[in-house]
Design a protein around this motif. Sequence first.
Motif, PDB file in Angstrom:
ATOM      1  N   PHE A 149       0.842  -1.197   0.000  1.00  7.23           N
ATOM      2  CA  PHE A 149       0.000   0.000   0.000  1.00  7.23           C
ATOM      3  C   PHE A 149       0.881   1.252   0.000  1.00  7.23           C
ATOM      4  O   PHE A 149       0.656   2.185  -0.779  1.00  7.23           O
ATOM      5  N   LYS A 158       2.245   2.109  -3.198  1.00  2.00           N
ATOM      6  CA  LYS A 158       1.157   2.340  -4.159  1.00  2.00           C
ATOM      7  C   LYS A 158       1.025   1.213  -5.177  1.00  2.00           C
ATOM      8  O   LYS A 158       0.614   1.417  -6.309  1.00  2.00           O
ATOM      9  N   LYS A 159       1.363   0.001  -4.743  1.00  2.00           N
ATOM     10  CA  LYS A 159       1.193  -1.190  -5.582  1.00  2.00           C
ATOM     11  C   LYS A 159      -0.197  -1.788  -5.385  1.00  2.00           C
ATOM     12  O   LYS A 159      -0.695  -2.484  -6.253  1.00  2.00           O
ATOM     13  N   LEU A 160      -0.802  -1.539  -4.210  1.00  2.00           N
ATOM     14  CA  LEU A 160      -2.150  -2.022  -3.901  1.00  2.00           C
ATOM     15  C   LEU A 160      -2.990  -0.878  -3.357  1.00  2.00           C
ATOM     16  O   LEU A 160      -2.484  -0.013  -2.643  1.00  2.00           O
ATOM     17  N   SER A 161      -4.272  -0.904  -3.689  1.00  2.00           N
ATOM     18  CA  SER A 161      -5.214   0.038  -3.078  1.00  2.00           C
ATOM     19  C   SER A 161      -5.430  -0.374  -1.629  1.00  2.00           C
ATOM     20  O   SER A 161      -5.054  -1.481  -1.224  1.00  2.00           O
ATOM     21  N   SER A 162      -6.069   0.480  -0.855  1.00  2.00           N
ATOM     22  CA  SER A 162      -6.336   0.139   0.540  1.00  2.00           C
ATOM     23  C   SER A 162      -7.260  -1.077   0.646  1.00  2.00           C
ATOM     24  O   SER A 162      -7.090  -1.924   1.522  1.00  2.00           O
ATOM     25  N   GLY A 163      -8.209  -1.193  -0.275  1.00  2.00           N
ATOM     26  CA  GLY A 163      -9.109  -2.345  -0.264  1.00  2.00           C
ATOM     27  C   GLY A 163      -8.390  -3.636  -0.583  1.00  2.00           C
ATOM     28  O   GLY A 163      -8.578  -4.661   0.091  1.00  2.00           O
ATOM     29  N   ARG A 167     -11.319  -3.110   5.339  1.00  2.00           N
ATOM     30  CA  ARG A 167     -10.630  -1.903   4.877  1.00  2.00           C
ATOM     31  C   ARG A 167     -10.536  -0.872   5.997  1.00  2.00           C
ATOM     32  O   ARG A 167      -9.499  -0.231   6.182  1.00  2.00           O
ATOM     33  N   GLN A 194      -1.244  11.676  -0.177  1.00  2.00           N
ATOM     34  CA  GLN A 194      -1.305  12.728  -1.190  1.00  2.00           C
ATOM     35  C   GLN A 194       0.006  13.492  -1.178  1.00  2.00           C
ATOM     36  O   GLN A 194       0.574  13.761  -0.123  1.00  2.00           O
TER      37      GLN A 194
END
Length: 83
Positions: free
Chosen positions: A36, A39-44, A54, A71
């Motif tokens: 996460f 930024k390889k996986l979304s939070s879900g 989540r 951000q």
Amino acid sequence: MRELTMTIPDEALAAVAESPEEAGAELRMLAAVKLFELKKLSSGAAARLAGISRVEFLSRLGAYGVATFQQTDEELLDEIKNA
């Protein structure tokens, strides 16, 4: 879903958790947090990897030193301008 098998030295296992089951859960969480953060996986998707909701995943990120919302300063300024 796929299952992976890892060989882990006893001292590393002991550093992670008290039992192999707890170690498995912690290693899944650590992988989810790092993926996460990168930024390889979304939070879900990261929450599913960790095996938790989540909301719980997002609430536990601080314990791993990872910001819940990632951000850049520029993205935040753009958002403020457009508000």
